[in-house]
Enzyme design. Sequence first.
Site, PDB file in Angstrom:
ATOM      1  N   LYS A  41       0.844  -1.198   0.000  1.00 37.65           N
ATOM      2  CA  LYS A  41       0.000   0.000   0.000  1.00 37.65           C
ATOM      3  C   LYS A  41       0.880   1.249   0.000  1.00 37.65           C
ATOM      4  O   LYS A  41       1.598   1.500   0.971  1.00 37.65           O
ATOM      5  CB  LYS A  41      -0.902   0.044   1.224  1.00 37.65           C
ATOM      6  CG  LYS A  41      -1.888   1.214   1.161  1.00 37.65           C
ATOM      7  CD  LYS A  41      -2.584   1.495   2.460  1.00 37.65           C
ATOM      8  CE  LYS A  41      -1.835   2.433   3.356  1.00 37.65           C
ATOM      9  NZ  LYS A  41      -1.687   3.810   2.821  1.00 37.65           N
TER      10      LYS A  41
ATOM     11  N   GLU B 134      10.499   0.538  10.048  1.00 33.08           N
ATOM     12  CA  GLU B 134      11.466   1.624   9.831  1.00 33.08           C
ATOM     13  C   GLU B 134      10.745   2.900  10.237  1.00 33.08           C
ATOM     14  O   GLU B 134       9.843   3.353   9.532  1.00 33.08           O
ATOM     15  CB  GLU B 134      11.867   1.728   8.357  1.00 33.08           C
ATOM     16  CG  GLU B 134      12.550   0.498   7.789  1.00 33.08           C
ATOM     17  CD  GLU B 134      13.970   0.334   8.277  1.00 33.08           C
ATOM     18  OE1 GLU B 134      14.474   1.204   9.006  1.00 33.08           O
ATOM     19  OE2 GLU B 134      14.575  -0.688   7.915  1.00 33.08           O
TER      20      GLU B 134
ATOM     21  N   CYS C 288      13.285  10.508   7.209  1.00 32.79           N
ATOM     22  CA  CYS C 288      13.252   9.968   8.575  1.00 32.79           C
ATOM     23  C   CYS C 288      14.635  10.032   9.213  1.00 32.79           C
ATOM     24  O   CYS C 288      14.764  10.156  10.426  1.00 32.79           O
ATOM     25  CB  CYS C 288      12.725   8.552   8.574  1.00 32.79           C
ATOM     26  SG  CYS C 288      13.495   7.507   7.337  1.00 32.79           S
TER      27      CYS C 288
ATOM     28  N   GLU D 168       9.939  14.769  16.111  1.00 36.73           N
ATOM     29  CA  GLU D 168      10.261  14.761  14.689  1.00 36.73           C
ATOM     30  C   GLU D 168       9.316  15.716  13.951  1.00 36.73           C
ATOM     31  O   GLU D 168       8.106  15.561  13.997  1.00 36.73           O
ATOM     32  CB  GLU D 168      10.105  13.337  14.139  1.00 36.73           C
ATOM     33  CG  GLU D 168      10.512  13.217  12.697  1.00 36.73           C
ATOM     34  CD  GLU D 168      10.455  11.778  12.204  1.00 36.73           C
ATOM     35  OE1 GLU D 168       9.515  11.050  12.580  1.00 36.73           O
ATOM     36  OE2 GLU D 168      11.345  11.378  11.435  1.00 36.73           O
TER      37      GLU D 168
END
Lengths: 287, 513
Positions: free
Chosen positions: B216, B290, B324, B421
């Site tokens: 997806k 991840e 990331c 983040e």
Amino acid sequence: MSDRIEVLKTYKTYIGGKFPRSESARTYKVKDSKDNIIANACRCTRKDVRDSLTAARSAFPGWRNRSAYNRGQILYRTAEMLEGRKDQFVKELTNTGFNEKNAGRETETAIDRLIYYAGWTDKYQQVFGTVNPVASAHFNFSNPEPTGIVGIVAPESSPLAGLVSMIAPVIAGGNSCVVLASQANPLPAISFGEVLHASDVPGGVVNILSGYSDEMLPHLSSHMDLNAIWNTISNKKTRKQIDENGALNIKRVLHTVNHIWLDDENHNPYYILEFQEIKTTWHPVGN
Amino acid sequence: MMSDFSNTTQQNEDQVNGSEKPTSPNSGLRLDFSSFWEYSDAPESKDHVEIRDRYEHFIGGTFTEPVKGRYMKSYNPADEEVIAEFAEGTSGDVDSAVKAARKAFGKWSKIQPKERGKYIYRLARMIQERSREFAVIESIDGGKPIRESRDVDVPLAAAHFFYYAGWADKLEYAFPGRKAEPLGVCGQIIPWNFPLLMLAWKIAPALATGNTVVLKPAETTPLTALKFAELCRDAGLPDGVVNIVTGAGQTGSSIVSHPDIDKIAFTGSTAVGKIIQKLLAGTTKKYTLELGGKGPNIIFEDAPLDQAVEGVVNAIFFNQGHVCCAGSRLLVQESVADKFIQKLRDRMETLIVGDPLDKNTDIGAINSKEQYERILKYLEIGRQEGATIYQGNNSLPEKGYFCKPTIFTNVSQSNRIVKEEIFGPVLTIQTFRTPDEAIEKANNTPYGLAGGVWTDKGAKIFKTGAEVRTGVLWSNTYNKFDPASPFGGFKESGLGREGGLHGLYPYVNLKQT
């Protein structure tokens, strides 16, 4: 000789290189196969679990930064110490229902596992590390590094060989650990703490608690400073709870249930790898 | 002449200590791209790109209408216009995709490994052949500069398939003493920051090891995955080996919860990673995650500062900071901090923010309205926390979601902008005095994905590098990627590795030989 009264041992815990009682001062009875009480083991608490985590965290950087050779020497020393105290462990095991032959096998397997992993401390990096041929002008390599603190839920059925088969690969790889000993038969685990203590394993690298796993395990598995957990309890509900608590801080969770811990397949370097992080370093190549 | 020059430099450095004066030896003459030079437009053509008005799921080798008949829209974040519609996947669609993948698994896992490899090589080649088309779509759909999609995303995606294709018939050499067996059907959920590249990271190792997949893509960037589906068809890949189901979080959740999936691979935020790990509790599904990061980028006083400035720009402004492993926390040694920050500010002035399809663009569009608002929220949080914000004088297009490169100074470890983040072109800057302090600050985070170290001393690189607890360490460089190089995080940045030999582990069961 016959008049002499035997000195009994008080079994305590092993935390941060010391042998304290549980902070709660609670105990539970450990019985032999004939239902005689042979020890009042510590019934550890959430606070003991936390203290162990603190000790393990403080010990981690020092242990991780020992040379691989030194870690190997210390593990080898542990095997030597256990060999020298073989009779004691055989006796502790036979007291709690093992026959003489199985108690011997249990102890000898534990010694051999220590030797086996002592030899791996300076080799698994070469087997599992890589130098990577990247397309750009960089030198690039990947190395296994210990994941941190590993929670070990030791097997009920194999209170010494199973226990050592789990501790050895975890610490051979530079991790520290908090161990919940076999609930029904914690004595060999506590005595093994004495072996570790006598072998120059730095305090806090291995911490061993006795008690009721359903009291301690939720606090261990949900602890936010625990990096990984290795479980041997097969109960589905317990496993699910460990998994869910693992998700709180992305713990590495490994279940090895219904194992025959004496089998040779239980010693292999992939158990070291389970608790390693692969770290990749890049550096430019040029003038 | 030489000595005059160095005297001037010395003088300037003295002045600069503690002041905000520029550091260049010819103080008034630093490059100012915005006022002196104008770049002409250099747009990449999109006339060779085919995008249909509407895309269905790709299930069992054919484009299949969604069971519930619902569609979502993909927008171009640079002009806020609709590019195409795509199917919204529900549990019924996921179920058909899993069934197709299960059906295909039997044959795919048993064909000759070398033949399996050849299919994957075909995919690599076809991505190369159609690379320009993929690059343009990636930039239109996701907002990233064409220079990056053209030079980084698409070539790396092709290289990834090329690398893993070669592993297909060599797996017996990868795991000493063990035989590798495929897992079965893999459910893979990928993010919007590197849509095609993340697809490659997921699909290539899965196929090479004999698994089939249901993937997806993210709901803001589904198009290159759907174009990849066309490649699978063109390459003659057996039906059902690769299935693409589009949709948002609910679709992803249906994949994670599907009982006939053997493995989940997820790339995305740590918050969602935790939800996924919890959803998988009590199952026997394998998983790799991840997740997020808050990468420390450490500049020592003995670093080559001009190179380090380029490295910092690449660490935090690459792909609008939607990375990331971005180096979003700069830790700079106190003795060179003022000088370094000034150099960084000077460099920020020269960055071109604008049309993703323009080949001169350095920073493209923020991926979506949602992410744009999130970044603005963090800029506000930073101000409220008392940090000093600095943005360049970069001009922004009138339409679309664009954000100026931003740095925050006067921040502390407890500030949210330092801890959380942001996933945008926003850098926080802290200083340190000793290497130990740098390491302490670098590791003072639940994340552990990537970090950087800049110094001219080799010994210091290895020492600091070993102490920084991250899965990737870039020394005197940043944000470099390669299919042969394992990638993944320590701590809450995830578990498992993608890339390299280590990237095979998540897709195999190892049996004793």
